[in-house]
Scaffold this motif. Structure first.
Motif, PDB file in Angstrom:
ATOM      1  N   UNK A 349     -32.151 -82.412 -42.722  1.00  0.00           N
ATOM      2  CA  UNK A 349     -31.879 -80.966 -42.602  1.00  0.00           C
ATOM      3  C   UNK A 349     -32.406 -80.454 -41.266  1.00  0.00           C
ATOM      4  N   UNK A 350     -33.617 -80.892 -40.895  1.00  0.00           N
ATOM      5  CA  UNK A 350     -34.188 -80.501 -39.596  1.00  0.00           C
ATOM      6  C   UNK A 350     -33.282 -80.937 -38.446  1.00  0.00           C
ATOM      7  N   UNK A 351     -32.618 -82.089 -38.598  1.00  0.00           N
ATOM      8  CA  UNK A 351     -31.777 -82.625 -37.519  1.00  0.00           C
ATOM      9  C   UNK A 351     -30.420 -81.926 -37.461  1.00  0.00           C
ATOM     10  N   UNK A 352     -29.843 -81.643 -38.617  1.00  0.00           N
ATOM     11  CA  UNK A 352     -28.480 -81.097 -38.652  1.00  0.00           C
ATOM     12  C   UNK A 352     -28.465 -79.593 -38.394  1.00  0.00           C
ATOM     13  N   UNK A 353     -29.481 -78.890 -38.874  1.00  0.00           N
ATOM     14  CA  UNK A 353     -29.466 -77.426 -38.786  1.00  0.00           C
ATOM     15  C   UNK A 353     -29.252 -76.895 -37.360  1.00  0.00           C
ATOM     16  N   UNK A 354     -29.985 -77.400 -36.359  1.00  0.00           N
ATOM     17  CA  UNK A 354     -29.770 -76.854 -35.000  1.00  0.00           C
ATOM     18  C   UNK A 354     -28.339 -77.065 -34.497  1.00  0.00           C
ATOM     19  N   UNK A 355     -27.717 -78.165 -34.891  1.00  0.00           N
ATOM     20  CA  UNK A 355     -26.343 -78.439 -34.455  1.00  0.00           C
ATOM     21  C   UNK A 355     -25.368 -77.466 -35.130  1.00  0.00           C
ATOM     22  N   UNK A 356     -25.606 -77.206 -36.408  1.00  0.00           N
ATOM     23  CA  UNK A 356     -24.775 -76.223 -37.112  1.00  0.00           C
ATOM     24  C   UNK A 356     -24.957 -74.837 -36.477  1.00  0.00           C
ATOM     25  N   UNK A 357     -26.188 -74.494 -36.186  1.00  0.00           N
ATOM     26  CA  UNK A 357     -26.459 -73.180 -35.581  1.00  0.00           C
ATOM     27  C   UNK A 357     -25.765 -73.039 -34.233  1.00  0.00           C
TER      28      UNK A 357
END
Lengths: 364, 364
Positions: A349-357
């Motif tokens: 989640x920590x890795x994917x969240x910034x990319x989604x944002x």
């Protein structure tokens, strides 16, 4: 005489007090279907399943079955009850060696507090299909907004939420999840939630709490193989961002054959919606089993090629997450080399969240 | 004639090759009892239990039962086999709502690689008591040192490790766990390992891998209540450091009554051995259930008083870890508000390890 009048009055008062206490402690149940449902791609024939049976008719048999499981669906409500109970019926008893009963068949309760979702407690699972559990008691009696996650690897035939007889329960006046904003995640068992300890620890659920967006869990354990009926379905699901975490299941050959037409179709149908592509996590047992290790490498090489081809063709709103950034480097993020634990889910989640944002920001 | 001689030779070679390949792929089993056992407090009557039946005779009934479970015990061996299998018998079938079958009844394999223990794979659990599983295959054939953790919440009646028929298996020539150096952890279900995803993720096992010390798991789920027979037993267990993480189970009143004589006795018997006292984690559901919250607060106040009394009496080699430093502040470290997941165990190991290191350093 005087004494017996006092005695009668005292007895009456005691009976009254006992009744009052009984009515305060007694429970009333409401059908969860009357409250607010989130995590749903669309309306479905049976409300706790993920894909409508008619819409699933061209999908592989395994996907049809898994779409009946309630992963990612949650009930939003507000109540001032000091205690919360639940009665739920499961369509079947499940055994999974790598999941807790609480995760595959249980309930997981969060409360919205000071602008954040906070874990409260779980609806634990006893053997059998009929469950009746106290989730939490002795709370203060302010009105609070709750989110109750449904089972990850089982369905729900019926769900009733129990509160104090004297309390109120309603759809939230101001839902802390905005169902008009949606992230749609298509993928494997990792997306569906194996092996989170409880439903709220699957990473789509974490993304939901962290963003306040509604997150739709379209994880189909072992069966996220990018068949065209899935692309056609996905393109009809309203979304602000698609996340495709579907590389663990198909073979390298299937990825080479299917991923380009799959993603191309989705992009052509929804050109404004960003797509986040996620490599498969490197299977930790693949660091020892040379055949597994080689397969994972070839799976990621195959999807990388599709990504590069799409970029070369000028598709701009497509994002790519590499395997080595997903779950840390201590090799401790899985239960079995394949399926993430809460530790692994927190990291992904920590890795994917910034990319989604980033994807959502660049969309605006 | 010449042709049939060639044919006969070819056929013979084929048969030979097939036999050779069969013998390479066929498995031989060795009894794990002939290899190296670690994580054992002392020698016991039945080798996979934690406390000898005679030594347990004055302990509470619940502790006697739990001492038969194999939490923290592991097998150390080295082999050049490309594959590792296991056959094990469980004394009973276990159901726990908040643990995976792999954790309560399965095996967990690590390998020592470049100076570190690295997860390899698990011996997964099927329903029933007789287990026979492939753990890993297709490895290279160098000699490697392995550690196989036994079930956390079940026992082992019998365990056989399977390797290729052509491979060797032995006690390690240079064990990467030093059994002459020992950390002894007494505590509740959290110590025993609920709710790690697999045996290697219980925090005593993490401490073992990170320090290279042998760590003895004396976690007794729900039953770590500091009765004097336990203090007497602990004082006879060789140790370089004692960790007492036994505050979750006793009531505040029991802690007030028992913790001082318990720790005082242990210290008097083993004055040179440092003692690390750990408050109970703050039960996450206690942030909502006011009664639970109040109990946890009172438990920690009670043990704090004992710590301060011992310090005041001049006991120097006693260390104290506070609740708020143990499992982070996002409220996501447990499955059910009480029992730690791998995320929680990683955090508590991170918190406890520096204190143990300090205690060991100051001992020297």
């Amino acid at each position: 005489m005087k004494y017996s009048v006092v005695k009668i009055i005292c007895c009456s008062l005691l009976v009254l007090a006992a009744r009052l206490s009984y009515s305060q402690d007694s429970i009333k149940y409401v059908d969860a279907a009357t409250l607010m449902l989130i995590g749903k791609a669309k309306i479905t024939d049976s409300i706790y399943q993920r894909i409508d049976s008619m819409e699933a008719k061209d999908m592989p048999q395994a996907v049809k079955g898994l779409a009946k499981q309630s992963a990612g669906i949650a009930i939003l409500f507000e109540t001032n009850s000091r205690s919360i109970r639940a009665k739920w019926s499961l369509p079947k008893e499940v055994y999974l060696h790598n999941m807790t009963p609480d995760a595959h068949s249980g309930l997981d309760l969060y409360c919205y507090k000071a602008g954040k979702w906070q874990f409260v407690s779980i609806g634990r699972v006893a053997p059998g299909i009929s469950q009746n559990q106290l989730i939490v008691q002795n709370m203060d009696n302010t009105v609070k907004q709750f989110m109750l996650y449904l089972p990850l690897y089982n369905g729900i035939s019926q769900l009733q939420i129990g509160i104090q007889n004297t309390a109120t329960i309603n759809k939230p006046a101001q839902p802390a999840i905005n169902i008009a904003k949606r992230i749609v995640v298509y993928g494997s068992s990792v997306v569906q939630g194996a092996s989170a300890s409880r439903a709220g620890m699957a990473y789509p659920a974490m993304l939901q709490r962290r963003t306040g967006y509604d997150v739709i869990n379209l994880g189909f354990s072992g069966s996220a193989k990018m068949e065209m009926p899935l692309a056609k379905y996905l393109a009809t699901v309203p979304a602000d961002c698609y996340v495709l975490d579907c590389i663990p299941n198909p073979s390298p050959e299937e990825i080479s054959e299917r991923s380009y037409p799959f993603i191309k179709y989705l992009h052509e149908q929804q050109p404004a919606i960003p797509i986040v592509m996620v490599e498969t996590i490197f299977r930790q047992n693949g660091l020892w089993d040379q055949q597994v290790g080689n397969t994972v490498k070839r799976q990621n090489e195959a999807i990388r090629k599709t990504y590069e081809r799409l970029r070369k063709e000028g598709v701009k709103n497509i994002y790519y997450l590499e395997s080595d950034k997903l779950i840390g480097d201590d090799h401790e993020a899985t239960i079995d080399g394949i399926h993430l634990t809460d530790l692994g889910f927190t990291r992904i989640a920590d890795a994917i969240l910034p990319v989604i944002k980033k994807a959502l920001a660049e969309k605006k």
